[in-house]
Scaffold this motif. Structure first.
Motif, PDB file in Angstrom:
ATOM      1  N   LEU A   1       0.799  -1.233   0.000  1.00 53.86           N
ATOM      2  CA  LEU A   1       0.000   0.000   0.000  1.00 53.86           C
ATOM      3  C   LEU A   1       0.824   1.272   0.000  1.00 53.86           C
ATOM      4  CD1 LEU A   1      -2.848  -1.009   2.481  1.00 53.86           C
ATOM      5  CD2 LEU A   1      -2.747  -1.290   0.011  1.00 53.86           C
ATOM      6  N   VAL A   2       2.132   1.163  -0.165  1.00 50.62           N
ATOM      7  CA  VAL A   2       2.949   2.363  -0.287  1.00 50.62           C
ATOM      8  C   VAL A   2       3.082   2.686  -1.773  1.00 50.62           C
ATOM      9  CG1 VAL A   2       5.226   3.380   0.049  1.00 50.62           C
ATOM     10  CG2 VAL A   2       4.214   1.962   1.839  1.00 50.62           C
ATOM     11  N   SER A   3       2.518   3.831  -2.148  1.00 53.71           N
ATOM     12  CA  SER A   3       2.525   4.208  -3.547  1.00 53.71           C
ATOM     13  C   SER A   3       2.847   5.687  -3.669  1.00 53.71           C
ATOM     14  CB  SER A   3       1.162   3.922  -4.172  1.00 53.71           C
ATOM     15  OG  SER A   3       1.136   4.434  -5.487  1.00 53.71           O
ATOM     16  N   GLY A   4       3.561   6.026  -4.734  1.00 53.23           N
ATOM     17  CA  GLY A   4       3.905   7.422  -4.957  1.00 53.23           C
ATOM     18  C   GLY A   4       3.091   8.024  -6.081  1.00 53.23           C
ATOM     19  N   ARG A   5       2.141   7.258  -6.608  1.00 48.07           N
ATOM     20  CA  ARG A   5       1.389   7.826  -7.726  1.00 48.07           C
ATOM     21  C   ARG A   5      -0.116   7.701  -7.515  1.00 48.07           C
ATOM     22  NH1 ARG A   5       0.223   4.016 -11.343  1.00 48.07           N
ATOM     23  NH2 ARG A   5       0.812   2.020 -10.476  1.00 48.07           N
ATOM     24  N   ASP A   6      -0.834   8.624  -8.160  1.00 50.37           N
ATOM     25  CA  ASP A   6      -2.292   8.594  -8.090  1.00 50.37           C
ATOM     26  C   ASP A   6      -2.781   7.286  -8.695  1.00 50.37           C
ATOM     27  OD1 ASP A   6      -2.390  11.043  -6.964  1.00 50.37           O
ATOM     28  OD2 ASP A   6      -2.690  12.134  -8.860  1.00 50.37           O
ATOM     29  N   GLY A   7      -3.686   6.647  -8.021  1.00 54.69           N
ATOM     30  CA  GLY A   7      -4.250   5.423  -8.579  1.00 54.69           C
ATOM     31  C   GLY A   7      -3.372   4.204  -8.378  1.00 54.69           C
ATOM     32  N   GLY A   8      -2.212   4.372  -7.712  1.00 51.83           N
ATOM     33  CA  GLY A   8      -1.343   3.225  -7.462  1.00 51.83           C
ATOM     34  C   GLY A   8      -1.902   2.359  -6.341  1.00 51.83           C
ATOM     35  N   THR A   9      -1.646   1.050  -6.417  1.00 47.71           N
ATOM     36  CA  THR A   9      -2.104   0.168  -5.340  1.00 47.71           C
ATOM     37  C   THR A   9      -1.017  -0.021  -4.286  1.00 47.71           C
ATOM     38  OG1 THR A   9      -1.233  -1.780  -6.454  1.00 47.71           O
ATOM     39  CG2 THR A   9      -3.516  -1.186  -6.927  1.00 47.71           C
ATOM     40  N   GLY A  10       0.214   0.230  -4.699  1.00 42.29           N
ATOM     41  CA  GLY A  10       1.310  -0.002  -3.766  1.00 42.29           C
ATOM     42  C   GLY A  10       1.543  -1.473  -3.488  1.00 42.29           C
ATOM     43  N   LEU A  11       1.109  -2.314  -4.400  1.00 47.67           N
ATOM     44  CA  LEU A  11       1.297  -3.758  -4.193  1.00 47.67           C
ATOM     45  C   LEU A  11       2.322  -4.356  -5.144  1.00 47.67           C
ATOM     46  CD1 LEU A  11      -2.262  -5.206  -3.554  1.00 47.67           C
ATOM     47  CD2 LEU A  11      -0.339  -5.118  -1.979  1.00 47.67           C
ATOM     48  N   GLY A  12       2.636  -3.611  -6.201  1.00 46.78           N
ATOM     49  CA  GLY A  12       3.518  -4.170  -7.234  1.00 46.78           C
ATOM     50  C   GLY A  12       4.846  -4.650  -6.670  1.00 46.78           C
ATOM     51  N   LEU A  13       5.500  -3.796  -5.894  1.00 47.25           N
ATOM     52  CA  LEU A  13       6.821  -4.161  -5.382  1.00 47.25           C
ATOM     53  C   LEU A  13       6.724  -5.163  -4.243  1.00 47.25           C
ATOM     54  CD1 LEU A  13       8.689  -0.729  -5.554  1.00 47.25           C
ATOM     55  CD2 LEU A  13       8.997  -2.727  -7.024  1.00 47.25           C
ATOM     56  N   THR A  14       5.638  -5.090  -3.464  1.00 51.88           N
ATOM     57  CA  THR A  14       5.446  -6.066  -2.380  1.00 51.88           C
ATOM     58  C   THR A  14       5.385  -7.473  -2.967  1.00 51.88           C
ATOM     59  OG1 THR A  14       4.094  -4.426  -1.262  1.00 51.88           O
ATOM     60  CG2 THR A  14       4.010  -6.660  -0.392  1.00 51.88           C
ATOM     61  N   LEU A  15       4.573  -7.591  -4.006  1.00 50.71           N
ATOM     62  CA  LEU A  15       4.400  -8.883  -4.655  1.00 50.71           C
ATOM     63  C   LEU A  15       5.722  -9.330  -5.286  1.00 50.71           C
ATOM     64  CD1 LEU A  15       1.829 -10.531  -4.849  1.00 50.71           C
ATOM     65  CD2 LEU A  15       1.518  -9.653  -7.158  1.00 50.71           C
ATOM     66  N   ALA A  16       6.382  -8.394  -5.950  1.00 49.86           N
ATOM     67  CA  ALA A  16       7.659  -8.727  -6.596  1.00 49.86           C
ATOM     68  C   ALA A  16       8.650  -9.242  -5.553  1.00 49.86           C
ATOM     69  CB  ALA A  16       8.221  -7.504  -7.304  1.00 49.86           C
ATOM     70  N   GLN A  17       8.730  -8.537  -4.431  1.00 52.55           N
ATOM     71  CA  GLN A  17       9.672  -8.942  -3.381  1.00 52.55           C
ATOM     72  C   GLN A  17       9.310 -10.329  -2.843  1.00 52.55           C
ATOM     73  OE1 GLN A  17      12.734  -8.668  -2.253  1.00 52.55           O
ATOM     74  NE2 GLN A  17      12.633  -6.627  -1.363  1.00 52.55           N
ATOM     75  N   THR A  18       8.006 -10.577  -2.628  1.00 49.28           N
ATOM     76  CA  THR A  18       7.573 -11.882  -2.130  1.00 49.28           C
ATOM     77  C   THR A  18       7.994 -12.990  -3.093  1.00 49.28           C
ATOM     78  OG1 THR A  18       5.661 -10.840  -1.122  1.00 49.28           O
ATOM     79  CG2 THR A  18       5.573 -13.219  -1.372  1.00 49.28           C
ATOM     80  N   PHE A  19       7.747 -12.767  -4.373  1.00 45.22           N
ATOM     81  CA  PHE A  19       8.084 -13.800  -5.360  1.00 45.22           C
ATOM     82  C   PHE A  19       9.590 -14.050  -5.412  1.00 45.22           C
ATOM     83  CE2 PHE A  19       4.046 -12.900  -8.026  1.00 45.22           C
ATOM     84  CZ  PHE A  19       3.318 -13.709  -7.162  1.00 45.22           C
ATOM     85  N   VAL A  20      10.355 -12.977  -5.369  1.00 44.85           N
ATOM     86  CA  VAL A  20      11.807 -13.162  -5.448  1.00 44.85           C
ATOM     87  C   VAL A  20      12.311 -13.846  -4.168  1.00 44.85           C
ATOM     88  CG1 VAL A  20      14.012 -11.944  -5.537  1.00 44.85           C
ATOM     89  CG2 VAL A  20      12.191 -11.321  -7.102  1.00 44.85           C
ATOM     90  N   GLN A  21      11.715 -13.486  -3.030  1.00 41.09           N
ATOM     91  CA  GLN A  21      12.127 -14.128  -1.778  1.00 41.09           C
ATOM     92  C   GLN A  21      11.811 -15.616  -1.785  1.00 41.09           C
ATOM     93  OE1 GLN A  21      10.383 -11.658   1.226  1.00 41.09           O
ATOM     94  NE2 GLN A  21      12.153 -10.288   1.304  1.00 41.09           N
ATOM     95  N   GLN A  22      10.742 -15.991  -2.484  1.00 42.56           N
ATOM     96  CA  GLN A  22      10.444 -17.419  -2.578  1.00 42.56           C
ATOM     97  C   GLN A  22      11.532 -18.165  -3.341  1.00 42.56           C
ATOM     98  OE1 GLN A  22       6.495 -18.532  -3.620  1.00 42.56           O
ATOM     99  NE2 GLN A  22       5.586 -17.226  -2.069  1.00 42.56           N
ATOM    100  N   HIS A  23      12.345 -17.418  -4.065  1.00 47.21           N
ATOM    101  CA  HIS A  23      13.500 -18.012  -4.739  1.00 47.21           C
ATOM    102  C   HIS A  23      14.773 -17.782  -3.924  1.00 47.21           C
ATOM    103  CE1 HIS A  23      10.530 -17.821  -7.961  1.00 47.21           C
ATOM    104  NE2 HIS A  23      11.215 -18.775  -8.544  1.00 47.21           N
ATOM    105  N   HIS A  24      14.595 -17.458  -2.656  1.00 42.87           N
ATOM    106  CA  HIS A  24      15.696 -17.177  -1.731  1.00 42.87           C
ATOM    107  C   HIS A  24      16.500 -15.966  -2.156  1.00 42.87           C
ATOM    108  CE1 HIS A  24      14.648 -20.998  -0.019  1.00 42.87           C
ATOM    109  NE2 HIS A  24      14.742 -21.524  -1.221  1.00 42.87           N
ATOM    110  N   GLY A  25      15.870 -15.106  -2.944  1.00 44.71           N
ATOM    111  CA  GLY A  25      16.572 -13.928  -3.427  1.00 44.71           C
ATOM    112  C   GLY A  25      16.072 -12.666  -2.750  1.00 44.71           C
ATOM    113  N   VAL A  26      16.461 -11.539  -3.319  1.00 46.60           N
ATOM    114  CA  VAL A  26      16.057 -10.254  -2.755  1.00 46.60           C
ATOM    115  C   VAL A  26      16.054  -9.207  -3.865  1.00 46.60           C
ATOM    116  CG1 VAL A  26      18.365  -9.420  -2.140  1.00 46.60           C
ATOM    117  CG2 VAL A  26      16.408  -8.757  -0.737  1.00 46.60           C
TER     118      VAL A  26
END
Ligand SMILES: Nc1ncnc2c1ncn2[C@@H]1O[C@H](COP(=O)(O)OP(=O)(O)O)[C@@H](O)[C@H]1O
Ligand SMILES: [Mg+2]
Length: 358
Positions: free
Chosen positions: A314-339
């Motif tokens: 929910l952290v977004s810097g733009r109007d209409g942003g959900t702030g979920l894009g990077l959260t999801l990206a980080q979760t997926f990469v972490q599932q690969h033991h990455g960052v």
């Protein structure tokens, strides 16, 4: 040397004996020059035994210190912090926060270790778990919201495809259908936490990037230059291709959005760069080999106000942003033991995905 007489380093670093934190002074080859009294106590060894030996051997993961020292020598950082386990003489492991700093004398490094209380660690781990649980809940709710209109979008695109005559336009409808299908798969997976979350196969990172590139180009067909700077030697690795496409797409999508002004000015650019990184530390672990995927844009940079929070939901810097894009990206990469790490200044924003390679 007469027994009992302090060595020259011992005299030079005498003041360290007054401190409660564990301190070692090591040479750039990793050998111990001095160990303070607190460190002797913690390890259960005398400083005479330690002096001259490889300090890395006192840790559960001996290579980490070597990597850290190399980094310090190459001036990658002034100080470095990471968590590690000291191995005591009785084989017990002691969790410590290691701070590595250059000494005022060239070729010497001060390794400072504060003992991490079990409780502090547990608290933090619990907090992270709570947060992960909240994130999951949120993502699940959102997945429902996405799932409902998806069928409609796909159906409409199919109808449209039958109507249009131009080949160019058919390509666009195919992108819509393909992306709707991909999202459907993804959403299904988000909604079924008990099903295997991970669909593991051999992943070719450059194929992942090509998919992302074509999606971005379909959405921003003009005024956006996409550069590829690939290291062809990167091996395939086991992972979930769909998740990695989504993670990379979320990052690239942000970049393309941040480039609105540059696109208008006609010099907007996104670069996908891949490299193999050797001897790296991330997620508090040491890895011999890792994949580095950079998504670099020449936009205005991440706003200062949210810079250290962009991966939170929910952290977004733009109007209409959900702030979920990077959260999801980080979760997926972490599932690969990455960052995913972000380095951003006006004119150059670099999102770096790191994933361990076998
Ligand atoms: N490449 C980038 N350049 C500038 N700002 C960015 C970039 N990537 C992300 N951001 C900032 O991070 C915020 C969070 O991104 P994200 O989690 O994808 O949520 P959303 O895109 O819905 O806002 C964005 O709103 C934007 O302010
Ligand atoms: Mg986004």
């Amino acid at each position: 040397m007469a027994f009992g007489k302090p060595s020259a380093p011992a005299r030079r670093f005498q003041a360290f004996d007054l401190l409660a934190t564990l301190i070692a002074v090591v040479k750039s080859d990793g050998s111990v020059l001095f160990a303070n009294a607190a460190l002797e106590d913690a390890l259960g060894t005398s400083r005479r035994t330690l002096e001259g030996s490889q300090f890395g051997a006192c840790f559960s993961e001996p290579n980490v210190l070597r990597t850290a020292i190399e980094g310090a020598r190459a001036h990658d950082f002034a100080t470095l912090r990471y968590e590690a386990f000291l191995r005591r003489v009785n084989h017990e492991l002691l969790p410590v926060l290691v701070t590595l700093a250059q000494s005022d004398k060239a070729g010497e490094l001060v390794v400072e270790m504060s003992v991490l209380e079990q409780q502090v660690r547990q608290d933090r781990e619990e907090r992270l778990l709570d947060q992960a649980k909240a994130n999951k809940e949120l993502i699940r709710n959102l997945a429902h919201e996405i799932k409902n209109p998806l069928g409609g979008i796909r159906g409409a695109a199919q109808l449209l495809q039958m109507e249009v005559e131009s080949r160019d336009l058919v390509e666009y409808t195919q992108v819509i259908i393909h992306e709707a299908d991909r999202l459907q798969t993804l959403v299904d997976r988000l909604l079924a936490p008990h099903r295997k979350p991970h669909v593991v196969g051999d992943v070719n990172i450059h194929e992942v990037i090509e998919r992302v590139r074509s999606v971005i180009l379909a959405e921003f067909p003009r005024d956006l230059e996409i550069e590829r700077d690939f290291d062809p030697s990167i091996p395939e690795f086991r992972g979930d291709r769909e998740q990695l496409i989504q993670a990379t797409l979320n990052i690239a999508h942000n970049a393309a959005q941040a480039l609105a002004e540059r696109r208008a000015a006609g010099d907007a650019q996104i670069t996908f760069k891949t490299r193999v990184a050797r001897q790296v530390i991330f997620n508090k672990q040491w890895y011999r080999l890792a994949l580095e995927l950079h998504v670099i844009d020449n936009g205005p940079g991440v706003p200062d106000a949210i810079k250290d929070r962009i991966f939170l939901p929910l952290v977004s810097g733009r109007d209409g942003g959900t702030g979920l894009g990077l959260t999801l990206a980080q979760t997926f990469v972490q599932q690969h033991h990455g960052v995913i790490e972000c380095d951003s200044v006006p004119g150059r924003t670099d999102f770096k995905i790191l994933i361990p390679l076998p």
